[in-house]
Design a protein around this motif. Structure first.
Motif, mmCIF file in Angstrom:
data_model
loop_
_atom_site.group_PDB
_atom_site.id
_atom_site.type_symbol
_atom_site.label_atom_id
_atom_site.label_comp_id
_atom_site.label_asym_id
_atom_site.label_seq_id
_atom_site.Cartn_x
_atom_site.Cartn_y
_atom_site.Cartn_z
ATOM 1 N N PHE A 252 0.805 -1.218 0.000
ATOM 2 C CA PHE A 252 0.000 0.000 0.000
ATOM 3 C C PHE A 252 0.841 1.272 0.000
ATOM 4 O O PHE A 252 0.314 2.363 -0.192
ATOM 5 N N GLU A 253 2.174 1.141 0.246
ATOM 6 C CA GLU A 253 3.007 2.333 0.404
ATOM 7 C C GLU A 253 3.306 2.950 -0.953
ATOM 8 O O GLU A 253 4.130 2.439 -1.725
ATOM 9 N N ALA A 254 2.687 4.078 -1.251
ATOM 10 C CA ALA A 254 2.783 4.690 -2.579
ATOM 11 C C ALA A 254 4.172 5.232 -2.855
ATOM 12 O O ALA A 254 4.874 5.687 -1.948
ATOM 13 N N ASN A 255 4.549 5.170 -4.132
ATOM 14 C CA ASN A 255 5.702 5.915 -4.633
ATOM 15 C C ASN A 255 5.125 7.079 -5.435
ATOM 16 O O ASN A 255 4.799 6.937 -6.617
ATOM 17 N N ASP A 256 4.978 8.225 -4.784
ATOM 18 C CA ASP A 256 4.285 9.356 -5.408
ATOM 19 C C ASP A 256 4.980 9.854 -6.678
ATOM 20 O O ASP A 256 4.356 10.494 -7.528
ATOM 21 N N ASN A 257 6.279 9.554 -6.813
ATOM 22 C CA ASN A 257 6.992 9.964 -8.014
ATOM 23 C C ASN A 257 6.489 9.234 -9.262
ATOM 24 O O ASN A 257 6.737 9.677 -10.392
ATOM 25 N N LEU A 258 5.795 8.112 -9.055
ATOM 26 C CA LEU A 258 5.307 7.321 -10.176
ATOM 27 C C LEU A 258 3.825 7.574 -10.469
ATOM 28 O O LEU A 258 3.245 6.936 -11.346
ATOM 29 N N ILE A 259 3.196 8.489 -9.756
ATOM 30 C CA ILE A 259 1.781 8.811 -9.986
ATOM 31 C C ILE A 259 1.688 10.160 -10.693
ATOM 32 O O ILE A 259 2.070 11.192 -10.139
ATOM 33 N N GLU A 260 1.201 10.146 -11.924
ATOM 34 C CA GLU A 260 1.095 11.346 -12.747
ATOM 35 C C GLU A 260 -0.381 11.651 -13.007
ATOM 36 O O GLU A 260 -1.116 10.802 -13.519
ATOM 37 N N TYR A 261 -0.801 12.851 -12.654
ATOM 38 C CA TYR A 261 -2.209 13.224 -12.842
ATOM 39 C C TYR A 261 -2.432 13.726 -14.271
ATOM 40 O O TYR A 261 -1.614 14.466 -14.814
ATOM 41 N N ILE A 262 -3.527 13.303 -14.867
ATOM 42 C CA ILE A 262 -3.850 13.682 -16.243
ATOM 43 C C ILE A 262 -5.238 14.306 -16.293
ATOM 44 O O ILE A 262 -6.098 14.010 -15.463
ATOM 45 N N ASP A 263 -5.460 15.185 -17.250
ATOM 46 C CA ASP A 263 -6.786 15.808 -17.396
ATOM 47 C C ASP A 263 -6.965 16.421 -18.775
ATOM 48 O O ASP A 263 -7.321 15.733 -19.728
ATOM 49 N N THR A 264 -6.726 17.735 -18.911
ATOM 50 C CA THR A 264 -7.145 18.490 -20.090
ATOM 51 C C THR A 264 -6.588 17.955 -21.401
ATOM 52 O O THR A 264 -7.322 17.849 -22.399
ATOM 53 N N ALA A 265 -5.320 17.607 -21.435
ATOM 54 C CA ALA A 265 -4.708 17.151 -22.689
ATOM 55 C C ALA A 265 -5.393 15.882 -23.207
ATOM 56 O O ALA A 265 -5.640 15.738 -24.410
ATOM 57 N N ILE A 266 -5.704 14.972 -22.301
ATOM 58 C CA ILE A 266 -6.388 13.741 -22.691
ATOM 59 C C ILE A 266 -7.825 14.042 -23.096
ATOM 60 O O ILE A 266 -8.349 13.474 -24.067
ATOM 61 N N ASP A 267 -8.473 14.955 -22.367
ATOM 62 C CA ASP A 267 -9.843 15.345 -22.733
ATOM 63 C C ASP A 267 -9.900 15.849 -24.173
ATOM 64 O O ASP A 267 -10.777 15.464 -24.952
ATOM 65 N N GLU A 268 -8.961 16.723 -24.513
ATOM 66 C CA GLU A 268 -8.958 17.316 -25.850
ATOM 67 C C GLU A 268 -8.725 16.254 -26.920
ATOM 68 O O GLU A 268 -9.365 16.267 -27.980
ATOM 69 N N ALA A 269 -7.832 15.321 -26.645
ATOM 70 C CA ALA A 269 -7.555 14.245 -27.610
ATOM 71 C C ALA A 269 -8.776 13.328 -27.756
ATOM 72 O O ALA A 269 -9.097 12.881 -28.870
ATOM 73 N N PHE A 270 -9.467 13.071 -26.644
ATOM 74 C CA PHE A 270 -10.659 12.212 -26.667
ATOM 75 C C PHE A 270 -11.783 12.875 -27.459
ATOM 76 O O PHE A 270 -12.447 12.220 -28.286
ATOM 77 N N VAL A 271 -12.001 14.158 -27.237
ATOM 78 C CA VAL A 271 -13.036 14.885 -27.977
ATOM 79 C C VAL A 271 -12.707 14.886 -29.471
ATOM 80 O O VAL A 271 -13.580 14.625 -30.314
ATOM 81 N N ALA A 272 -11.460 15.144 -29.814
ATOM 82 C CA ALA A 272 -11.053 15.162 -31.223
ATOM 83 C C ALA A 272 -11.265 13.800 -31.875
ATOM 84 O O ALA A 272 -11.737 13.704 -33.024
ATOM 85 N N SER A 273 -10.930 12.748 -31.149
ATOM 86 C CA SER A 273 -11.113 11.395 -31.669
ATOM 87 C C SER A 273 -12.592 11.085 -31.877
ATOM 88 O O SER A 273 -12.977 10.480 -32.888
ATOM 89 N N THR A 274 -13.428 11.499 -30.931
ATOM 90 C CA THR A 274 -14.866 11.266 -31.042
ATOM 91 C C THR A 274 -15.445 11.982 -32.250
ATOM 92 O O THR A 274 -16.253 11.417 -33.002
ATOM 93 N N LEU A 275 -15.045 13.227 -32.456
ATOM 94 C CA LEU A 275 -15.510 13.986 -33.614
ATOM 95 C C LEU A 275 -15.084 13.312 -34.920
ATOM 96 O O LEU A 275 -15.848 13.259 -35.888
#
Length: 575
Positions: free
Chosen positions: A190-213
């Motif tokens: 359970f002991e996290a290595n925070d250096n290996l956790i990367e938060y994602i949001d807007t860039a993926i959203d934009e790519a997903f919307v473009a792909s859907t269109l």
């Protein structure tokens, strides 16, 4: 009450220091005041079903909690490390609006990172199809979504996706389950290595919307898109993060959102069930649509993989379409678009499931493409895409209100399907037709197929036993005649055998084993019995059909088919 020894063994394990004090205190409380709940919480381990693992949140081996999900994640981590030796492993994680989804997602991320695996974790809730897209977009080895789809508020779940963006299928699912079951809870890191956790949001959203269109829009004129009046509801779920942006980007300007249901909320306060399969779930959307004179209503479930659609019939009344009808409309439209573009050359296919409308086979034959039919669950359609790389996937769906356009997303996708159904509706309206009229035209061209579902809920241990016995009875005492029609064929997907009753011959079923039984009647009717893999239910699917020579016959033929379904249900004494 007397609690069985194997249950007590599990309870005592969870009272050891491996488990935190909060968990142990909750168990002691159940022991003192609610032994029945204690037994329900521990009598079995949660299992993977057609849509991953779902269950009630709480303490115990039969509940969704940090330990059951932690054990799954530890087992998956071990399996990934063994399967991809020497590779820099990457996983993506998304979650929906349910209670504890965000905290459970972080637990899962912690365990992956503790095992040296890089994690892409969405910073906020996102639709399930976006996880499937993101996994491929980021070249991940696996992905997880924390969701229980449309189950009640007390549920949560854990869906596992593989490299191709589809859910786990054989042999990986069985192999991973073996690894998980061999683990002890003390093995979970359970002991996290925070250096290996990367938060994602807007860039993926934009790519997903473009792909859907790119996948789900088809050159609809600007005036047609602006002329379609849409009512949309997210039913308190995650699609609010994507669908308004996709429709706006596509040029749909008359979008009316049900505001009371736009705020994500795991209690789903305005509906009995956040399931667009249930007519009640779209009550508020239908009311708004009637108030403003909307052309179409779209509602999606909490994780945005299913969509319900209502359109105006020939009397200008809003009517709810079922999943088979929306699937047929969208598939026929895609086939026609591919044909007009000259892209059909015998190397294309559409996908469906054994409990969905046989009309999909008629459409495939009419356009000279193959229809691949698999077990219930979109993971099987995704598997077809992976197993037949020489074939192009056009689209496909299942009766439970799911559809997938192309292969950018490898799971049912209410975001892409919403755009597609709006494209069809906008084009139809602009040409003086309607989406409902297009459905009627398909019935004239290919035959009127009418489907109906009965879902019987059987909760708890006794319910599980009752469902089991119902399937045993159907197998050991097969019905010879239903509603005056002889049973001509029986397919048993548990034994992988079919039997032609007319000539007594047997044949092999090549689809993977599953607890499903299908009866075929001499008039072309089809009846399927199947216990749900994700809910305490047994489901009976009915399909009847008849030819329609002209639009003038539609009402008469539909009434006859409705009556036939009622007669079959009465004959089988299903209540």
């Amino acid at each position: 009450m007397q609690i069985e020894s194997h249950v007590l063994d599990k309870v005592n394990e969870w009272l050891t220091p491996t488990f935190d004090e909060h968990t142990q205190a909750a168990i002691r409380e159940m022991m003192a005041s609610n032994p029945k709940e204690l037994e329900e919480s521990f009598y079995k381990n949660l299992e993977f079903g057609t849509g991953g693992m779902r269950g009630v949140m709480g303490v115990g081996t039969n509940r969704i909690n940090k330990y059951t999900l932690g054990k799954n994640t530890q087992g998956l981590s071990d399996y990934l490390i063994k399967s991809f030796p020497g590779e820099a492993l990457k996983v993506a994680i998304a979650y929906d609006c349910r209670h504890n989804s965000d905290t459970l997602a972080k637990v899962v991320a912690d365990v992956f990172s503790a095992n040296g695996i890089h994690v892409y974790l969405f910073s906020e809730m996102r639709p399930t199809p976006e996880l499937s897209f993101a996994l491929k977009h980021l070249n991940c080895h696996a992905g997880i979504v924390l969701t229980a789809s449309h189950n009640p508020p007390e549920y949560n779940g854990y869906k596992v996706y593989w490299q191709d963006g589809g859910q786990l299928v054989p042999p990986q699912d069985g192999e991973i389950i073996q690894v998980i079951e061999a683990l002890n809870y003390a093995d979970i890191r359970f002991e996290a290595n925070d250096n290996l956790i990367e938060y994602i949001d807007t860039a993926i959203d934009e790519a997903f919307v473009a792909s859907t269109l790119a996948n789900a829009s088809f050159n609809t004129p600007k005036e047609a898109r602006e002329g379609l009046k849409i009512v949309y509801t997210s039913l308190h779920g995650t699609s609010i993060k994507a669908i308004p942006y996709v429709l706006t980007a596509a040029g749909y300007t008359d979008l009316n959102i049900v505001k009371e249901q736009a705020e994500p909320n795991g209690d789903f306060p305005t509906v009995k069930s956040p399931n667009p399969e249930e007519p009640e779930a779209l009550t508020m959307a239908l009311a708004l649509a009637n108030e403003i004179g909307a052309d179409i209503v779209v509602g999606t479930d909490p994780d945005s993989d299913r969509l319900g659609v209502a359109v105006r019939n020939t009397n200008n009344e809003l009517v709810l379409l079922n999943g088979n009808q929306t699937m047929v409309i969208m598939t026929a439209y895609l086939l026609e678009q591919w044909k007009r573009a000259g892209k059909i050359n015998g190397k294309q296919f559409i996908g469906s499931t054994i409990v969905s409308t046989p009309m999909m086979l008629e459409l495939a034959a009419a356009y000279d493409v193959e229809c691949k039919v698999g077990l219930t669950g979109f993971k099987w359609i995704a598997k077809f895409i992976k197993d037949f790389p020489e074939l192009q996937f056009i689209g496909g769906g299942e009766e439970s209100f799911g559809f997938m356009v192309g292969d950018a997303v490898r799971d049912k996708d209410a975001v892409g399907a919403t755009l597609l159904v709006c494209e069809i509706a906008a084009q139809a309206k602009a040409s003086g037709s309607s989406l409902y009229q297009e459905l009627l035209n398909l019935y004239v061209d290919h035959g009127f197929y009418k489907e109906h579902l009965i879902s019987l809920t059987k909760k708890g241990i006794s319910g599980l036993q009752e469902i089991y016995q119902m399937m045993v009875d159907l197998r050991e005492n097969p019905v010879a005649e239903i509603n005056g029609q002889r049973v001509v064929c029986i397919e048993d997907y548990q034994t992988s055998k079919g039997r032609d009753i007319m000539n007594g011959s047997e044949f092999d079923i090549t689809i993977p084993k599953s607890n499903v039984l299908i009866y075929y009647l001499e008039d072309g009717s089809k009846i399927c019995a199947r216990p749900s893999g994700t809910e305490p239910k047994i489901k009976f699917y009915f399909s009847v059909n008849a030819p329609v020579l002209s639009l003038d016959e539609i009402d008469l033929v539909e009434a006859e088919l409705d009556q036939k379904i009622k007669n079959i249900i009465a004959a089988m004494q299903l209540h």
